[in-house]
Design a protein around this motif. Structure first.
Motif, PDB file in Angstrom:
ATOM      1  N   PRO A  90      40.461  37.950  42.567  1.00 57.60           N
ATOM      2  CA  PRO A  90      41.519  37.995  41.561  1.00 57.60           C
ATOM      3  C   PRO A  90      41.038  37.858  40.118  1.00 57.60           C
ATOM      4  CG  PRO A  90      41.488  35.868  42.642  1.00 57.60           C
ATOM      5  CD  PRO A  90      40.466  36.718  43.331  1.00 57.60           C
ATOM      6  N   HIS A  91      39.739  37.712  39.918  1.00 58.02           N
ATOM      7  CA  HIS A  91      39.211  37.523  38.567  1.00 58.02           C
ATOM      8  C   HIS A  91      37.780  38.048  38.522  1.00 58.02           C
ATOM      9  CE1 HIS A  91      37.673  35.332  35.051  1.00 58.02           C
ATOM     10  NE2 HIS A  91      38.918  35.362  34.648  1.00 58.02           N
ATOM     11  N   ALA A  92      37.354  38.548  37.386  1.00 62.48           N
ATOM     12  CA  ALA A  92      36.009  39.117  37.246  1.00 62.48           C
ATOM     13  C   ALA A  92      34.913  38.106  37.581  1.00 62.48           C
ATOM     14  CB  ALA A  92      35.814  39.654  35.832  1.00 62.48           C
ATOM     15  N   SER A  93      35.147  36.832  37.299  1.00 64.59           N
ATOM     16  CA  SER A  93      34.128  35.825  37.619  1.00 64.59           C
ATOM     17  C   SER A  93      33.914  35.718  39.128  1.00 64.59           C
ATOM     18  CB  SER A  93      34.521  34.459  37.053  1.00 64.59           C
ATOM     19  OG  SER A  93      35.701  33.981  37.671  1.00 64.59           O
ATOM     20  N   VAL A  94      34.945  35.985  39.902  1.00 59.55           N
ATOM     21  CA  VAL A  94      34.831  35.953  41.361  1.00 59.55           C
ATOM     22  C   VAL A  94      33.934  37.092  41.839  1.00 59.55           C
ATOM     23  CG1 VAL A  94      36.098  36.170  43.528  1.00 59.55           C
ATOM     24  CG2 VAL A  94      37.077  34.858  41.626  1.00 59.55           C
ATOM     25  N   VAL A  95      34.177  38.274  41.300  1.00 64.30           N
ATOM     26  CA  VAL A  95      33.364  39.439  41.666  1.00 64.30           C
ATOM     27  C   VAL A  95      31.902  39.167  41.341  1.00 64.30           C
ATOM     28  CG1 VAL A  95      32.930  41.874  41.202  1.00 64.30           C
ATOM     29  CG2 VAL A  95      35.281  41.036  41.344  1.00 64.30           C
ATOM     30  N   THR A  96      31.636  38.659  40.156  1.00 65.76           N
ATOM     31  CA  THR A  96      30.265  38.363  39.735  1.00 65.76           C
ATOM     32  C   THR A  96      29.612  37.351  40.657  1.00 65.76           C
ATOM     33  OG1 THR A  96      30.847  38.815  37.445  1.00 65.76           O
ATOM     34  CG2 THR A  96      28.852  37.525  37.821  1.00 65.76           C
ATOM     35  N   ARG A  97      30.325  36.302  40.965  1.00 67.55           N
ATOM     36  CA  ARG A  97      29.781  35.237  41.826  1.00 67.55           C
ATOM     37  C   ARG A  97      29.456  35.756  43.223  1.00 67.55           C
ATOM     38  NH1 ARG A  97      27.377  30.820  43.001  1.00 67.55           N
ATOM     39  NH2 ARG A  97      28.326  29.432  44.482  1.00 67.55           N
ATOM     40  N   LEU A  98      30.394  36.484  43.832  1.00 67.94           N
ATOM     41  CA  LEU A  98      30.174  36.987  45.185  1.00 67.94           C
ATOM     42  C   LEU A  98      29.087  38.062  45.224  1.00 67.94           C
ATOM     43  CD1 LEU A  98      33.843  37.138  46.518  1.00 67.94           C
ATOM     44  CD2 LEU A  98      32.053  35.498  47.155  1.00 67.94           C
ATOM     45  N   GLN A  99      29.022  38.917  44.210  1.00 67.02           N
ATOM     46  CA  GLN A  99      27.971  39.933  44.178  1.00 67.02           C
ATOM     47  C   GLN A  99      26.600  39.298  44.009  1.00 67.02           C
ATOM     48  OE1 GLN A  99      29.089  42.835  41.241  1.00 67.02           O
ATOM     49  NE2 GLN A  99      30.068  44.109  42.781  1.00 67.02           N
ATOM     50  N   ARG A 100      26.522  38.267  43.206  1.00 61.20           N
ATOM     51  CA  ARG A 100      25.247  37.579  42.999  1.00 61.20           C
ATOM     52  C   ARG A 100      24.755  36.942  44.298  1.00 61.20           C
ATOM     53  NH1 ARG A 100      25.868  32.770  39.611  1.00 61.20           N
ATOM     54  NH2 ARG A 100      27.422  34.130  38.731  1.00 61.20           N
ATOM     55  N   GLN A 101      25.675  36.366  45.053  1.00 61.98           N
ATOM     56  CA  GLN A 101      25.297  35.646  46.254  1.00 61.98           C
ATOM     57  C   GLN A 101      25.162  36.544  47.488  1.00 61.98           C
ATOM     58  OE1 GLN A 101      27.733  32.254  47.009  1.00 61.98           O
ATOM     59  NE2 GLN A 101      26.372  31.438  48.566  1.00 61.98           N
ATOM     60  N   PHE A 102      26.044  37.564  47.606  1.00 62.20           N
ATOM     61  CA  PHE A 102      26.093  38.337  48.845  1.00 62.20           C
ATOM     62  C   PHE A 102      26.045  39.844  48.639  1.00 62.20           C
ATOM     63  CE2 PHE A 102      28.885  34.564  49.580  1.00 62.20           C
ATOM     64  CZ  PHE A 102      28.036  33.888  50.434  1.00 62.20           C
ATOM     65  N   GLY A 103      25.770  40.318  47.437  1.00 65.73           N
ATOM     66  CA  GLY A 103      25.855  41.730  47.103  1.00 65.73           C
ATOM     67  C   GLY A 103      25.282  42.692  48.112  1.00 65.73           C
ATOM     68  N   GLU A 104      24.024  42.505  48.495  1.00 64.24           N
ATOM     69  CA  GLU A 104      23.382  43.460  49.416  1.00 64.24           C
ATOM     70  C   GLU A 104      23.984  43.381  50.822  1.00 64.24           C
ATOM     71  OE1 GLU A 104      21.283  39.700  50.296  1.00 64.24           O
ATOM     72  OE2 GLU A 104      21.991  40.652  48.468  1.00 64.24           O
ATOM     73  N   LEU A 105      24.563  42.244  51.187  1.00 61.50           N
ATOM     74  CA  LEU A 105      25.215  42.140  52.500  1.00 61.50           C
ATOM     75  C   LEU A 105      26.485  42.982  52.544  1.00 61.50           C
ATOM     76  CD1 LEU A 105      24.908  38.298  53.196  1.00 61.50           C
ATOM     77  CD2 LEU A 105      23.525  40.148  54.155  1.00 61.50           C
ATOM     78  N   PHE A 106      27.219  43.029  51.436  1.00 61.52           N
ATOM     79  CA  PHE A 106      28.458  43.789  51.397  1.00 61.52           C
ATOM     80  C   PHE A 106      28.195  45.294  51.324  1.00 61.52           C
ATOM     81  CE2 PHE A 106      30.521  39.899  49.324  1.00 61.52           C
ATOM     82  CZ  PHE A 106      30.882  39.376  50.550  1.00 61.52           C
ATOM     83  N   GLU A 107      27.048  45.681  50.818  1.00 57.59           N
ATOM     84  CA  GLU A 107      26.714  47.101  50.697  1.00 57.59           C
ATOM     85  C   GLU A 107      26.290  47.717  52.013  1.00 57.59           C
ATOM     86  OE1 GLU A 107      23.787  47.334  47.651  1.00 57.59           O
ATOM     87  OE2 GLU A 107      25.126  46.583  46.113  1.00 57.59           O
ATOM     88  N   ALA A 108      25.828  46.915  52.931  1.00 54.49           N
ATOM     89  CA  ALA A 108      25.309  47.417  54.216  1.00 54.49           C
ATOM     90  C   ALA A 108      26.397  47.954  55.100  1.00 54.49           C
ATOM     91  CB  ALA A 108      24.573  46.300  54.934  1.00 54.49           C
TER      92      ALA A 108
END
Length: 108
Positions: A90-108
């Motif tokens: 719901p907020h850009a800071s959430v996207v940044t936080r989750l991408q930093r921590q799990f980014g490559e996992l979500f791309e798979a």
């Protein structure tokens, strides 16, 4: 766009993707601590109407670095058991936080 329209589209998508499946599917619902409980309840209700099981992972925005490995392991296990992933950001800071921590996992 109204909230009701979003949920209707979500329901149509669930039914269209796996409406005829005989085996229950699992939806991984990833949230952070600012996601309203009512939103999670709506996702669970809509998913249940179409025969989906919901697995819910909630991550604090202010997570401690000491817990990063445990959170990552939980995410890897959850992704392995899921047929679809929805991320509530719901907020850009959430996207940044989750991408930093799990980014490559979500791309798979």
């Amino acid at each position: 766009m109204s909230g009701q329209w979003v949920w209707w589209r979500l329901a149509v998508m669930l039914f269209g993707l796996f409406g005829g499946a005989t085996q229950a599917r699992t939806l991984l619902w990833v949230t952070v601590d600012i996601t309203p409980a009512s939103r999670t309840a709506q996702v669970e209700r809509v998913a249940a109407e179409f025969g989906w099981q919901v697995q819910w992972l909630d991550h604090p925005l202010q997570a401690q670095p000491a817990h990063a490995d445990l959170q990552r392991e939980a995410m890897v296990r959850a992704l392995a058991r899921s047929d679809m992933v929805w991320i509530d950001a719901p907020h850009a800071s959430v996207v940044t936080r989750l991408q930093r921590q799990f980014g490559e996992l979500f791309e798979a």
